[in-house]
Design an enzyme around this catalytic site. Sequence first.
Site, PDB file in Angstrom:
ATOM      1  N   GLY B 344      17.151  22.896  -0.716  1.00 23.62           N
ATOM      2  CA  GLY B 344      15.750  23.060  -1.148  1.00 23.62           C
ATOM      3  C   GLY B 344      15.759  23.820  -2.600  1.00 23.62           C
ATOM      4  O   GLY B 344      16.653  22.395  -3.458  1.00 23.62           O
ATOM      5  N   GLU B 368      17.516  -6.025  -8.300  1.00 25.09           N
ATOM      6  CA  GLU B 368      17.773  -6.654  -6.822  1.00 25.09           C
ATOM      7  C   GLU B 368      17.105  -8.135  -5.930  1.00 25.09           C
ATOM      8  O   GLU B 368      17.453  -7.510  -5.006  1.00 25.09           O
ATOM      9  CB  GLU B 368      19.420  -6.737  -7.122  1.00 25.09           C
ATOM     10  CG  GLU B 368      20.601  -6.622  -7.825  1.00 25.09           C
ATOM     11  CD  GLU B 368      21.713  -6.886  -7.709  1.00 25.09           C
ATOM     12  OE1 GLU B 368      22.274  -7.363  -6.758  1.00 25.09           O
ATOM     13  OE2 GLU B 368      22.763  -5.895  -8.508  1.00 25.09           O
ATOM     14  N   GLU B 372       9.635  -5.008  -1.951  1.00 19.07           N
ATOM     15  CA  GLU B 372       8.288  -6.080  -1.718  1.00 19.07           C
ATOM     16  C   GLU B 372       8.722  -7.442  -1.799  1.00 19.07           C
ATOM     17  O   GLU B 372       8.223  -8.030  -0.839  1.00 19.07           O
ATOM     18  CB  GLU B 372       7.359  -5.635  -2.609  1.00 19.07           C
ATOM     19  CG  GLU B 372       6.451  -4.242  -2.605  1.00 19.07           C
ATOM     20  CD  GLU B 372       7.631  -3.240  -2.499  1.00 19.07           C
ATOM     21  OE1 GLU B 372       8.469  -3.267  -3.699  1.00 19.07           O
ATOM     22  OE2 GLU B 372       6.909  -2.167  -2.119  1.00 19.07           O
TER      23      GLU B 372
END
Lengths: 265, 387
Positions: B344, B368, B372
């Site tokens: 929190g 590095e 994707e």
Amino acid sequence: MNIVVLLKQTPDTESVIRIADDGKSIVTTDLKWIINPYDEFAVEAALRLKEKHGGTVTIVSWGPQRVVESIRTALAMGADKGLLIDDEALNESDSFGVAKALAAAVKQLNPDIVLCGHRAVDYDHNQRGPMVAELLGWPHLPLALSMECDGQTVKIERPVEGGKMILTSPLPVVVTMGGSHAVWNPRYASLPGIMKAKKKPLEIKKLADLGLSADECGGASAKIKLVGLERPPERKPGKIINGNLDTEGKARELVRLLHEEAGVI
Amino acid sequence: MDFTIPERYLGMVERVRRFVEDELEPISRQVEEEDLIPEEIVQRMRDLGLFGLSIPEEYGGLGFGTLGECVVYEELSKTNACFRTRISTNNGIGSQGILIDGTEDQKRKYLPKIASGEWTACFALTEPEVGSDAASIKTRAELRGDNWIINGRKCFVTNGDIADVITVFAVADPEKPAKGGITAFIVEKTFPGFYVGAIERKMGLIGIHTAELIFQDCVVPRENVIGGESMVGNGFKTAMKVLDKGRLTMGACAVGAAQKLLELSIGYTKRRIQFGRPIAEFQSIQFMIAEMATNIYAARQMVYHAAWLRDQRGSAVVKEASMVKLFCTEMVNRVADMALQIHGGIGYMKGHPVERFYRDVRLMRIYEGTSEIQKLIIARELLKEYE
């Protein structure tokens, strides 16, 4: 210079110690084991001697196979070889029985100097160093805070009532280390050191290999018997001053309790 | 099947754990505030041998296998990420080009200094306009007499500001960029025409720096082409081999950070009292802890398995390495998010370790090779298998 360090494996000082059902031993399952911190100072002192004078540092220890790990740690710090006296007969020994086995091992190694902690953090008997010195017929310099050696004579400083006492002795001698982690600042093993340690010689011996019998060193010869252990008393719970008082009232109550109940002011 | 960590690594893991607890963690906040790792701590890292984990013993390192490196990185990642980043360019992208494709002379000249940590190594591929599309780099190298003359700018170079030796990628033949043009060079910081440019300010990894490197008619001797003359034009392959290995160790770093976040979270849920009881007793909190731990368990098995596989084969494990980087770095971000949710407000405050981890682990999905790019590699390898 041929240097021997007597090393004991003790439970980690941060371990939670539980008393076993027999009431006189501790539960060892799940315990973490370390080199007795005072013996670790001895390893550091030995490596410094070796750096100055050359020679070899041999670690001598006793106990079951788990002790190998502690010896390897000392080898990783830079010691050259290890010797473990692993003999069941030593399980019930008193300090004198263990000292006889250690002294016999030291005699075979024929060193110039023997170093160890002045006490072990497990049983706190303070006996190993002086006993081994006596059995060897060597002088004993206790509680070293520093150590110098010119190859002939050893000089140590030891604490005395807040001051220092400076002692010397010719070699061969047994020196037991006092001080603290901050005083000796023992080196850590490096990763290459840990790798090399695995290839360093480590001998395992029985009492018979040292020319001793179970009768001389084992439980039967022990004059001192550990007959009981008791836990420290439970700590009393803390006291919370009643929340209905205002700040001044709480302060007054605190002062009263510190004065009347705790007796500290 | 044997899932135990080889005995030869255990002592070292324990040693690194103590180093982290006793010496690194106590100063992790100070390092972030000062944006600097104290020199005496760097020296302790050298003394411990941490700069040469991956470098073979014959070149002064420890010669760890991939698994050994992974278990050490896991421990070292349980504190401020800048500590492991300080050693990671020497063990990883800064040395691996020389180690994998370098000539024997190059290895003997550079690796011992990198392994001891006397020199810091780094890797310069990314450029202002070239990130994931690494084949399109613009930095040029021209042969003039016995020297290559390099011109261009590299950016986001980790440890670039303090590096002594840099693996630099430049195009030697503009007609043939990726295939046959890109060449890997070893540049020393003292070579004429090499300059450290701007030091970028980052979201996380505070304590180590990411620098711009400028090459202005930088003079590099012919013998400093990685692998020698025959490797001119083959630098792109070198770059890909170097990055492939880093993906596995990155997975180990993610697992270590996630484990620390889990431990911090469990500790907090037992101490934090709300509605009259520790929040650990609430099911919503328990679910988060269970999810974190399960994620970590899965990720750790992947890292160990892929590392073991790489050590068995003695060569690249392209698909598995990309899977490890993808899963583990995404995993640690999920774990960091849950850790912050559990903590929190206090976890959101500057100076709280969860706040620092949250920022530090975000980068893992980017550098590095982004998540994707990992997916593209995995799919490419899979489609090849079914050709």
